[in-house]
Design a protein around this motif. Structure first.
Motif, short mmCIF file in Angstrom:
data_model
loop_
_atom_site.label_atom_id
_atom_site.label_comp_id
_atom_site.label_asym_id
_atom_site.label_seq_id
_atom_site.Cartn_x
_atom_site.Cartn_y
_atom_site.Cartn_z
N ASP A 49 0.80 -1.23 0.00
CA ASP A 49 0.00 0.00 0.00
C ASP A 49 0.83 1.28 0.00
O ASP A 49 0.30 2.38 -0.14
N GLY A 50 2.15 1.18 0.17
CA GLY A 50 3.04 2.33 0.07
C GLY A 50 3.24 3.11 1.36
O GLY A 50 4.13 3.96 1.43
N ILE A 51 2.45 2.86 2.39
CA ILE A 51 2.56 3.64 3.63
C ILE A 51 3.90 3.38 4.32
O ILE A 51 4.64 4.31 4.64
N LEU A 52 4.24 2.12 4.51
CA LEU A 52 5.52 1.79 5.15
C LEU A 52 6.69 2.23 4.27
O LEU A 52 7.68 2.77 4.78
N ASP A 53 6.57 2.04 2.96
CA ASP A 53 7.64 2.46 2.05
C ASP A 53 7.89 3.97 2.16
O ASP A 53 9.04 4.41 2.16
N ARG A 59 12.62 8.61 6.29
CA ARG A 59 13.54 8.50 7.42
C ARG A 59 14.89 7.90 7.05
O ARG A 59 15.77 7.79 7.88
N GLY A 60 15.03 7.46 5.81
CA GLY A 60 16.31 6.92 5.36
C GLY A 60 16.58 5.50 5.80
O GLY A 60 17.74 5.08 5.90
N TYR A 61 15.55 4.72 6.05
CA TYR A 61 15.74 3.34 6.49
C TYR A 61 15.95 2.44 5.28
O TYR A 61 15.10 2.35 4.41
N SER A 62 17.09 1.78 5.26
CA SER A 62 17.42 0.92 4.13
C SER A 62 17.65 -0.53 4.54
O SER A 62 17.82 -1.39 3.69
N TYR A 63 17.69 -0.80 5.83
CA TYR A 63 17.91 -2.15 6.32
C TYR A 63 16.77 -2.51 7.28
O TYR A 63 16.34 -1.68 8.08
N GLU A 64 16.30 -3.74 7.18
CA GLU A 64 15.28 -4.21 8.11
C GLU A 64 15.48 -5.69 8.37
O GLU A 64 16.07 -6.40 7.56
N ASP A 65 15.00 -6.11 9.51
CA ASP A 65 15.02 -7.53 9.83
C ASP A 65 13.77 -7.87 10.61
O ASP A 65 12.97 -7.01 10.93
N ILE A 149 18.90 2.61 9.63
CA ILE A 149 19.61 3.30 8.56
C ILE A 149 20.87 2.47 8.33
O ILE A 149 21.64 2.22 9.25
N ASN A 150 21.07 2.03 7.10
CA ASN A 150 22.19 1.16 6.73
C ASN A 150 22.14 -0.14 7.52
O ASN A 150 21.11 -0.75 7.64
N SER A 151 23.27 -0.54 8.11
CA SER A 151 23.30 -1.81 8.84
C SER A 151 22.79 -1.60 10.26
O SER A 151 22.83 -0.49 10.78
#
Length: 170
Positions: A49-53, A59-65, A149-151
């Motif tokens: 839905d694009g909300i989380l994206d 916020r510059g978040y590129s890593y998630e687990d 952000i990043n790792s």
């Protein structure tokens, strides 16, 4: 809807004239008093839905687990103690709860506890530098996505007894 209330967890008393009921506050009041942001996501559509994206991009978040913690985890007791110890992080902490439930306690500007009950679909963003702690709900289970952000860098700075105005640790 998420529940947010003032709670004196040191004494077990709710901060309200009626000691049997908590003093609930709105998500807007929570943000004004603490900077904590809250979003409710639809777990059936959050991947598309694009909300989380949008939130991650802003916020510059590129890593998630993904993290699952329950009584069946080998390190459940250790994790429970770490999460429940009052601490802060220099960076903001963002969590999307996928299953289970628990409680974030955060300090307001007057150093009083505000409790936020989180469950599946709740996305919470704690600003860097806010003292907080997390405890599991009665099911002792949580499944969440964590964003960085990043790792992943996750360094907790525990609040000392001295900072809390205590002269001895009980």
């Amino acid at each position: 809807m998420v529940k947010v209330w003032y709670n004196d967890t040191e004494s077990g008393q709710c901060l309200n004239n009626d000691k049997n009921s908590p003093k609930f506050i709105s998500v807007e009041e929570l943000y004004k008093k603490t900077g904590v942001e809250y979003f409710k996501l639809n777990l059936d559509t959050y991947k598309t839905d694009g909300i989380l994206d949008r939130i991650k991009k802003e916020r510059g978040y590129s890593y998630e687990d993904e993290m699952v913690c329950s009584k069946e985890c080998l390190d459940y007791e250790e994790k429970s103690m770490i999460f429940a110890t009052e601490h802060l992080h220099s960076d903001e902490e963002i969590r999307l709860f996928l299953d289970g439930h628990g409680y974030f306690d955060v300090r307001d500007c007057c150093d009083q506890w505000i409790r936020i009950e989180v469950s599946a679909g709740d996305l919470i963003i704690l600003p860097g530098g806010i003292y907080h702690r997390f405890t599991f709900g009665s099911n002792h289970y949580i499944k969440q996505r964590r964003f960085f952000i990043n790792s992943p860098v996750w360094r907790a700075y525990n609040r000392s007894a001295y900072e809390m105005g205590r002269t001895t640790v009980s």
